[in-house]
Design an enzyme around this catalytic site. Structure first.
Site, short mmCIF file in Angstrom:
data_model
loop_
_atom_site.label_atom_id
_atom_site.label_comp_id
_atom_site.label_asym_id
_atom_site.label_seq_id
_atom_site.Cartn_x
_atom_site.Cartn_y
_atom_site.Cartn_z
N HIS A 32 0.87 -1.18 0.00
CA HIS A 32 0.00 0.00 0.00
C HIS A 32 0.90 1.23 0.00
CE1 HIS A 32 -3.55 -2.49 1.22
NE2 HIS A 32 -2.59 -3.20 1.79
N ASP A 121 -8.65 -5.47 -1.83
CA ASP A 121 -7.92 -5.63 -0.57
C ASP A 121 -8.25 -4.53 0.43
OD1 ASP A 121 -5.86 -7.09 0.99
OD2 ASP A 121 -4.97 -5.09 0.99
N HIS A 148 -8.78 -10.52 -0.47
CA HIS A 148 -8.71 -10.33 0.97
C HIS A 148 -9.90 -11.11 1.52
CE1 HIS A 148 -8.40 -7.67 4.70
NE2 HIS A 148 -9.60 -8.21 4.82
N ASP A 256 2.52 -6.90 2.82
CA ASP A 256 1.35 -6.11 3.20
C ASP A 256 1.80 -4.79 3.85
OD1 ASP A 256 -1.25 -5.28 3.53
OD2 ASP A 256 -1.78 -6.77 5.05
#
Length: 369
Positions: A32, A121, A148, A256
């Site tokens: 991210h 996600d 997810h 992640d």
């Protein structure tokens, strides 16, 4: 040690690196970078430089952004930032549903050639019919659905919140023939379901993250740096995940990497979910899994580089990272290039510093020795 602006071949890199280790550059299919929409947490530049410092030549960015990349118009806001500021190869995901709200499919067809895969996600697609439609469309487009898996009928701490949606989506993948990837698995039931799905010939892959392999719930403290979704689970879950990376059930390790501001992470378990990890993944895993004899150096390279690149069709020719695995130090988030500083690995003694990263043979990052 290396010169900027010239292209290096692998044998040159190895000769100059000397006693240091040279690996294929790593590939993280789950990060991210927060741009567009949340640049107070991370920017494309800071996130991609953090990736370079961690030895990553390619990353795939998740779509929980503003605007959500659910149409070609919205996706372009992110791709413009990538073209302008990315230090390494960045491949965006397209959202599965409009606004990631689970109610209407995104413009998958118009985005398909511009995204690495499709994911919502940050949220599980709660509707079975919606996920079936998404997989049917992704199959037609030749794209992976990366899920997810979180059933919101259960709290995240309940393992059923994960594995029951994994089970549902495996069934849908079998029905539709879609390529299915399970994000950040954390519990033993998910490992077993995926192991059986592979035995049944379903087109499935999965990832776990370093924090699920290193910690169990006995290590968790009421601090924001331990707040992530899914949460760190029990000892038996961690053992099952390790067995999964040993026997090949788990295909890859992704970080992640999910930075937030200090204010958003200073409220203990009331903090926002998400921790940073792209700069620490290799040192943590090398120290805890390779140096202890749990897996080989070659297996770690497969998990962090070879397998993710192959599964997601990413060409990493000429991408290499150079590591000094004798370097011993304590992880200090003040050194991070990421704007996010909330790390569960803070204060951990590890081995391994990335001294250089090459993309396409060209020097992208070098740490002064």
């Amino acid at each position: 040690m290396f010169e900027k602006g010239r292209k290096y071949e692998e044998d040159e890199i190895r000769k100059i690196a000397g006693r240091m280790s040279v690996y294929p550059a790593f590939c993280d299919v789950h990060v991210h970078f927060r741009e567009p929409g949340y640049t107070y947490k991370e920017t494309m530049r800071s996130g991609s430089m953090a990736a370079a410092r961690g030895g990553y030549g390619a990353v795939c960015t998740m779509p929980n952004l503003n605007p959500v990349p659910d149409s070609l118009e919205n996706l372009r806001v992110q791709t413009e930032a990538i073209d302008r500021d990315a230090a390494v190869a960045v491949y965006p995901y397209g959202a599965i549903t409009k606004g990631e709200n689970g109610e209407q499919l995104s413009d998958m067809d118009e985005m398909a050639e511009h995204v690495i895969a499709f994911s919502d996600d940050g949220k599980g697609v709660q509707s079975e019919e919606m996920m079936r439609n998404a997989m049917t469309e992704a199959k037609k487009l030749g794209k992976i659905v990366a899920a997810h898996c979180e059933d919101e009928r259960f709290p995240a701490q309940d393992r059923r919140s994960e594995w029951m949606e994994v089970e549902r989506d495996i069934k849908l993948a079998a029905q539709t023939g879609a390529a299915f990837h399970v994000c950040h698995i954390s519990c033993r039931e998910s490992v077993e379901l995926i192991r059986q799905a592979k035995a049944d010939g379903i087109d499935i892959s999965c990832e776990t993250a370093p924090h699920y392999l290193v910690f169990d719930e006995s290590d968790v403290r009421n601090e924001g740096r331990f707040k992530m979704n899914p949460p760190i689970r029990g000892r038996k879950d961690r053992e099952a995940l390790i067995e999964g990376i040993i026997d090949g059930t788990i295909d890859m390790i992704a970080t992640d990497h999910a930075p937030h501001s200090a204010e958003e992470k200073n409220r203990g378990f009331d903090s926002l979910s998400g921790i940073v990890g792209i700069e620490t993944a290799f040192p943590v895993l090398y120290t805890r899994l390779v140096k202890t004899g749990i897996i080989s150096e070659a297996r770690l390279t497969e998990l962090m580089s070879v397998n993710p690149a192959k599964r997601f069709g990413i060409d990493m020719t000429g991408d290499f990272c150079v590591w000094d695995n004798d370097a011993e130090y304590v992880i200090d988030s003040d050194e991070f290039l990421s704007m996010g500083k909330s790390s569960p690995f803070e204060g951990m003694k590890v081995y391994g510093r990335c001294r250089a990263l090459f993309c396409g043979g060209y020097l992208v990052y070098e740490e002064n020795v």
